[in-house]
Write an enzyme that holds these catalytic residues in place. Sequence first.
Site, short mmCIF file in Angstrom:
data_model
loop_
_atom_site.label_atom_id
_atom_site.label_comp_id
_atom_site.label_asym_id
_atom_site.label_seq_id
_atom_site.Cartn_x
_atom_site.Cartn_y
_atom_site.Cartn_z
N GLU A 54 -5.15 1.36 -4.52
CA GLU A 54 -3.72 1.21 -4.52
C GLU A 54 -3.22 -0.42 -4.54
OE1 GLU A 54 -2.12 3.75 -4.02
OE2 GLU A 54 -3.77 5.12 -3.45
N HIS A 193 -1.93 8.87 -1.35
CA HIS A 193 -2.30 7.79 -1.88
C HIS A 193 -2.63 6.36 -0.56
CE1 HIS A 193 0.32 8.84 -5.62
NE2 HIS A 193 1.08 10.04 -4.56
#
Length: 629
Positions: A54, A193
């Site tokens: 990320e 995510h």
Amino acid sequence: MSDSAGTVTGMSSSLHRLRPVWAGAATDGTAVQLALDEIGTPLSEVTFVVVDLETTGGTPAECAITEIGAVKVRGGQVLGELQTLVDPGGPVPPFIQVLTGITSSMLVGAPRIDEVLPSFLEFARDAVLVAHNAPFDVGFLRAAAARTGHAWPGYRVVDTVRLARRVVTRDEAPNHKLSTLAALFGAAVTPNHRALDDARATVDVLHALLARLGPLGVTHLEDLATATDPVPQEVRRKRTLADGLPDAPGVYLFRGPHDEVLYVGTSTTSLRTRVRSYFTSSEKRSRIQEMVRIAERVDPVVCATPLEARVRELRLIAEHSPRYNRRSRFPERMPWVRLTSEPYPRLSVVREVRDEPGATYVGPFGSQGAATLALEALQESFAIRQCTRRLPLVAPAAASACALADMGRCGAPCIGEQDQHGYGEVVERVRAAMLGDPAPVVAAHAERIEALVDQQRFEEAATVRDRLGAFLRGAARAQRVGPVARCAEIVAARRADDGGWEIVLVRHGRLAATARVDRMTDPRPTIATLRTTAEHVAAPVAPAPAAHPEEADLVLDWLERPGVRIVDVVGTWALPVRTALGDVEPAAAIAAHAAAVLGRPAPRPADRPHAEAPGSVDLTRHAAMPRTA
């Protein structure tokens, strides 16, 4: 044969007797246990590290990593996991916070990338990196390594997006996003995510994709390198034809359904790697793609040295005439230009060099057209007769001359205008240009080209240039090959990259034997064995070698390489001081002539043999090979 001195290979002319071992079978039909390095690494034995990042944005140069998640798997089993937040050194953009759920406050106190990266590199050591849209994740990791001063290990990388594009159709999934593929394959973890969860989902996607690729022939780590190539399934499935091929230099023969030889190729490093390339998108030739679809087997012929591999390729092509090979397969069709041996010699194009005392030859040429151009170059440069009939010593009373006599381009010996002695002087100048210095031919053509250019007749000037080029190349080839064709035996050696020796034995321009010895072995016993067991080669009619002209070129290229040392020569290997070898290209030859006319020294190639006095240059004056290796 083998002995303690190394591997010795005699170059037998009857290559059809060779019985190479191919994948899975020995020459007697029994099964063969293939070694791991012969078939590659099965995917079930490969350690994968599936990684997901990320970040604060999409550009490694401007953005930073906020989280790393990685899963180590092998054979379908999870071996370990790594997960950590990373302080990016600045705030997380609001839209990234919404997308990932990672806020700036969550990263307070998290380690910086220079603390995290060494742990990840250790975790992924000796593994294959896998990521969904790998260029993104690997790009950030490489940029982080560069900023923190860590060397990037150069991992093999597998991109599950590219694999999915290969095996997942639009009918199954509207796109190849991780969430879509995870749902399609029923992944145990739903991507959200966050780095570790996304990495876990990617593991399940990876295993599902590999299961689909298996029937397409992607079963080993080496197959993954080309798994995303747009190769038809019927071609990819034939990658197994490369299984079991040795990782050594040699020649390979693709065979068809009736055991016919379809194609012969060579590899100077690894037969297995070269043959595998035929089943990937790197192979663009339509004829070869057609051949691969037909092929049912690949036979290898392992060679001691790269030179032997190239020579055996030429011989096998000449022997089998494979329909998918386009190289010269018919050496007997390569023409020569001959200066005949008769009272009044003339020039002609012939198909072979004959034992004809007094005749002179240049060539061979690649085509009849090239030989004709070379013949015309000589006829344009010297007043030699162009009629084809044999002339008697005494001209008949009723004989008449052709138009060339009226133009001053022939002394007309046919009507007695030029006696045998006068005509012989012209013939000797022609012979000297063919065998040695081509300067008169170059000068005549340079003068003609200059006149045509002044008149802006550029197409005619190009034709004259092509004539000169054809002659220079043919004369240079004969002058280069002729001495080695006359030489009964040349033994030479060259240091190999591993410190050993490549040893070559040449007889009359033909590779008669070759061997390789390691750096700890005295090469002298191997050389003695070569000289005893090498192929017997009968002396040819020089300048034609006792081999395909292309083989003689290969041998000479090897002998002239830097570092090659002459061990022994039986006979004489020498060149005239002035030859066509330095003037092979017509443009360079014309430039050299112009420089000479202007009183400046003409440039000569740096590798041209040097002579201290007129005569011949001895080509054996190289540093002798040391007595011990």
